[in-house]
Write a protein that holds these residues in place. Structure first.
Motif, PDB file in Angstrom:
ATOM      1  N   VAL A 116       0.770  -1.230   0.102  1.00  0.00           N
ATOM      2  CA  VAL A 116       0.034  -0.005   0.124  1.00  0.00           C
ATOM      3  C   VAL A 116       1.486   0.922   0.418  1.00  0.00           C
ATOM      4  O   VAL A 116       1.963   1.474   1.081  1.00  0.00           O
ATOM      5  N   VAL A 117       0.987   1.846  -1.226  1.00  0.00           N
ATOM      6  CA  VAL A 117       1.460   3.304  -0.875  1.00  0.00           C
ATOM      7  C   VAL A 117      -0.051   4.572  -0.176  1.00  0.00           C
ATOM      8  O   VAL A 117      -1.078   4.655  -1.086  1.00  0.00           O
ATOM      9  N   ALA A 118       0.450   4.872   1.168  1.00  0.00           N
ATOM     10  CA  ALA A 118      -0.326   5.499   1.638  1.00  0.00           C
ATOM     11  C   ALA A 118      -0.092   6.765   2.596  1.00  0.00           C
ATOM     12  O   ALA A 118       0.997   6.187   3.208  1.00  0.00           O
ATOM     13  N   VAL A 119      -0.612   7.562   3.121  1.00  0.00           N
ATOM     14  CA  VAL A 119      -0.399   7.970   4.178  1.00  0.00           C
ATOM     15  C   VAL A 119      -1.556   6.962   5.209  1.00  0.00           C
ATOM     16  O   VAL A 119      -2.632   7.475   5.378  1.00  0.00           O
ATOM     17  N   PRO A 120      -0.530   6.390   6.244  1.00  0.00           N
ATOM     18  CA  PRO A 120      -1.189   5.806   7.248  1.00  0.00           C
ATOM     19  C   PRO A 120      -2.382   6.325   7.545  1.00  0.00           C
ATOM     20  O   PRO A 120      -1.962   7.545   8.391  1.00  0.00           O
ATOM     21  N   HIS A 147       8.952  -4.077  -7.559  1.00  0.00           N
ATOM     22  CA  HIS A 147       9.729  -4.462  -6.034  1.00  0.00           C
ATOM     23  C   HIS A 147       8.176  -5.504  -5.424  1.00  0.00           C
ATOM     24  O   HIS A 147       8.014  -7.040  -4.786  1.00  0.00           O
ATOM     25  N   CYS A 148       7.081  -5.266  -5.946  1.00  0.00           N
ATOM     26  CA  CYS A 148       5.947  -6.423  -5.725  1.00  0.00           C
ATOM     27  C   CYS A 148       6.586  -7.841  -6.238  1.00  0.00           C
ATOM     28  O   CYS A 148       5.905  -8.655  -5.688  1.00  0.00           O
ATOM     29  N   SER A 154       0.754  -9.853  -3.138  1.00  0.00           N
ATOM     30  CA  SER A 154       0.077 -10.415  -4.097  1.00  0.00           C
ATOM     31  C   SER A 154      -1.284  -8.919  -5.016  1.00  0.00           C
ATOM     32  O   SER A 154      -1.579  -8.988  -6.021  1.00  0.00           O
ATOM     33  N   SER A 155      -0.193  -7.603  -4.318  1.00  0.00           N
ATOM     34  CA  SER A 155      -1.490  -6.443  -5.513  1.00  0.00           C
ATOM     35  C   SER A 155      -0.739  -5.228  -4.239  1.00  0.00           C
ATOM     36  O   SER A 155       0.466  -5.591  -3.501  1.00  0.00           O
ATOM     37  N   LEU A 156      -0.353  -3.932  -5.074  1.00  0.00           N
ATOM     38  CA  LEU A 156      -0.335  -3.029  -4.914  1.00  0.00           C
ATOM     39  C   LEU A 156      -0.965  -2.227  -5.210  1.00  0.00           C
ATOM     40  O   LEU A 156      -1.723  -1.770  -5.938  1.00  0.00           O
ATOM     41  N   ALA A 363      -0.725  -9.046  -9.262  1.00  0.00           N
ATOM     42  CA  ALA A 363      -0.259  -9.879  -9.532  1.00  0.00           C
ATOM     43  C   ALA A 363      -0.996 -11.137 -11.025  1.00  0.00           C
ATOM     44  O   ALA A 363      -0.092 -11.361 -11.319  1.00  0.00           O
ATOM     45  N   HIS A 364      -2.034 -11.681  -9.753  1.00  0.00           N
ATOM     46  CA  HIS A 364      -2.912 -12.982 -10.639  1.00  0.00           C
ATOM     47  C   HIS A 364      -3.386 -12.421 -11.110  1.00  0.00           C
ATOM     48  O   HIS A 364      -4.645 -12.220 -11.220  1.00  0.00           O
TER      49      HIS A 364
END
Length: 399
Positions: A116-120, A147-148, A154-156, A363-364
């Motif tokens: 996850v690219v986010a501000v927590p 990187h993933c 599994s996912s970004l 990814a799947h």
């Protein structure tokens, strides 16, 4: 800080940062300042804010947020960066993918950890892909996907992105998802005060707001506000008591630890505005905390963030979280007040629907196809939902 040479696009060196304090704050903030409106999007993407989340124990591996910030370098100069976290759950994100995780589990596949690219814990739109230019931003997206792939994730997911982020993600083939928030925007010409603001609303909405405000006033509750260094340590302690109690009353542990707010009293202090509700005898009973876009006397935007109460008073939540901040915004020339995630009830307080966006890569291949079809249907439904909301506008129609 781990180093990889796996990103050849533009001959960057990719480094994975596992502790925000390992990355020079000045370099990060200088990169943020190069983004459109980067330093006027509140404190949330500042290095001090993100580092405080980590240092305080709020966003750390033990709470399901493992930092793996992706950075691109050239000749020891930071060219691009993104706050990527490995997530072992989907709490604190405000873009809901629980159904995706369940579908993976039903097919015997692991959805977590995901990237996850986010501000927590922060559903505020703004730049997430910090880069010196558009080609470097595109390289950063490829580095994130790489990187993933290399780590078997599994996912970004990039949450609450800005237009530059979305353009880069779309070009890279990521799927864009639309959600809705509710924001107040200053009128043109501006409303002089709260009464002028009410005058633009339909009669039933004006009546409802006045009734709600009278209930709080009749209960003997008065408000005071304090900004920045005027917020005392005692104020912060009281705020945290209210914040934590309200979370626990809803059966949840508070996301943020006291050390995070202690850190906010430093370099980012002037980004915070606190409203305190008191009984007639001066006894404090509730408060709300608002973030400001910048530290000027007339910030461009305000963001409703946290609230809590030690006593129950009818309509106190509306007064603390909407009417007091809106009144302050009107008095200080603020152009926009963002009410946070979700909440159709905010429309009755003249916060109108605004689209927000996230971007997703899975990814799947089969699941990526299924999610793409889902997002197509969801997007069509969202268009109808927005049209429905707009038909229920609380604003009076022009004569």
């Amino acid at each position: 800080m781990n180093m990889n040479n796996g990103c050849s696009a533009g001959h960057y060196v990719t480094r994975v940062v596992t502790d925000p304090d390992e990355l020079p704050a000045q370099a990060w903030d200088a990169l943020l300042a190069q983004q459109p409106g980067g330093l006027a999007c509140g404190p949330f993407m500042r290095h001090a804010y993100l580092a405080a989340l980590h240092r305080s124990g709020s966003a750390v591996p033990a709470t399901g947020w493992t930092p793996q910030w992706i950075t691109l370098w050239r000749d020891e100069t930071l060219q691009a960066a993104a706050p990527l976290y490995l997530k072992s759950h989907s709490y604190g994100e405000y873009v809901f993918d629980w159904a995706w995780a369940q579908a993976y589990a039903e097919h015997g596949l692991a959805y977590y950890p995901k990237a996850v690219v986010a501000v927590p814990f922060t559903p505020v739109p703004g730049p997430r892909l910090l880069a010196v230019d558009a080609p470097t931003r595109a390289a950063l997206v490829q580095a994130l996907i790489g990187h993933c792939r290399s780590t078997g994730l599994s996912s970004l997911h990039l949450l609450f992105t800005d237009p530059a982020d979305r353009a880069a993600c779309t070009a890279a083939g990521l799927m864009v998802r639309q959600t809705v928030q509710f924001h107040w925007t200053q009128a043109d010409p501006p409303d002089a005060d709260f009464d002028a603001f009410l005058g633009r609303l339909t009669q039933d909405k004006r009546k409802k707001i006045r009734q709600e405000r009278r209930k709080v006033e009749a209960a003997g509750v008065r408000f005071e506000h304090r900004r920045g260094q005027a917020i005392t340590p005692e104020d912060w302690d009281f705020f945290y008591r209210c914040y934590a109690r309200t979370y626990r009353e809803h059966g949840n542990a508070p996301y943020l630890q006291p050390g995070f707010f202690e850190a906010m009293t430093g370099a980012l202090a002037d980004h915070w505005l606190l409203f305190v509700a008191r009984r007639a005898d001066g006894h404090p009973i509730a408060c709300s905390l608002v973030a400001l876009s910048d530290t000027s006397a007339q910030p461009q935007a305000a963001y409703g963030r946290y609230w809590g109460a030690l006593e129950r008073v009818d309509c106190l939540h509306f007064e603390a979280c909407y009417y007091q901040p809106l009144q302050w915004c009107l008095a200080h020339g603020v152009q926009r007040f963002e009410g946070g995630a979700q909440g159709e009830h905010k429309m009755a307080r003249a916060l109108l629907p605004v689209s927000t966006h996230s971007a997703h890569w899975l990814a799947h291949p089969a699941f990526a196809d299924a999610v793409e079809r889902f997002l197509q249907r969801e997007g069509e439904g969202m268009a109808h939902y927005l049209a429905h909301l707009e038909s229920r506008s609380p604003l009076r129609h022009p004569a």
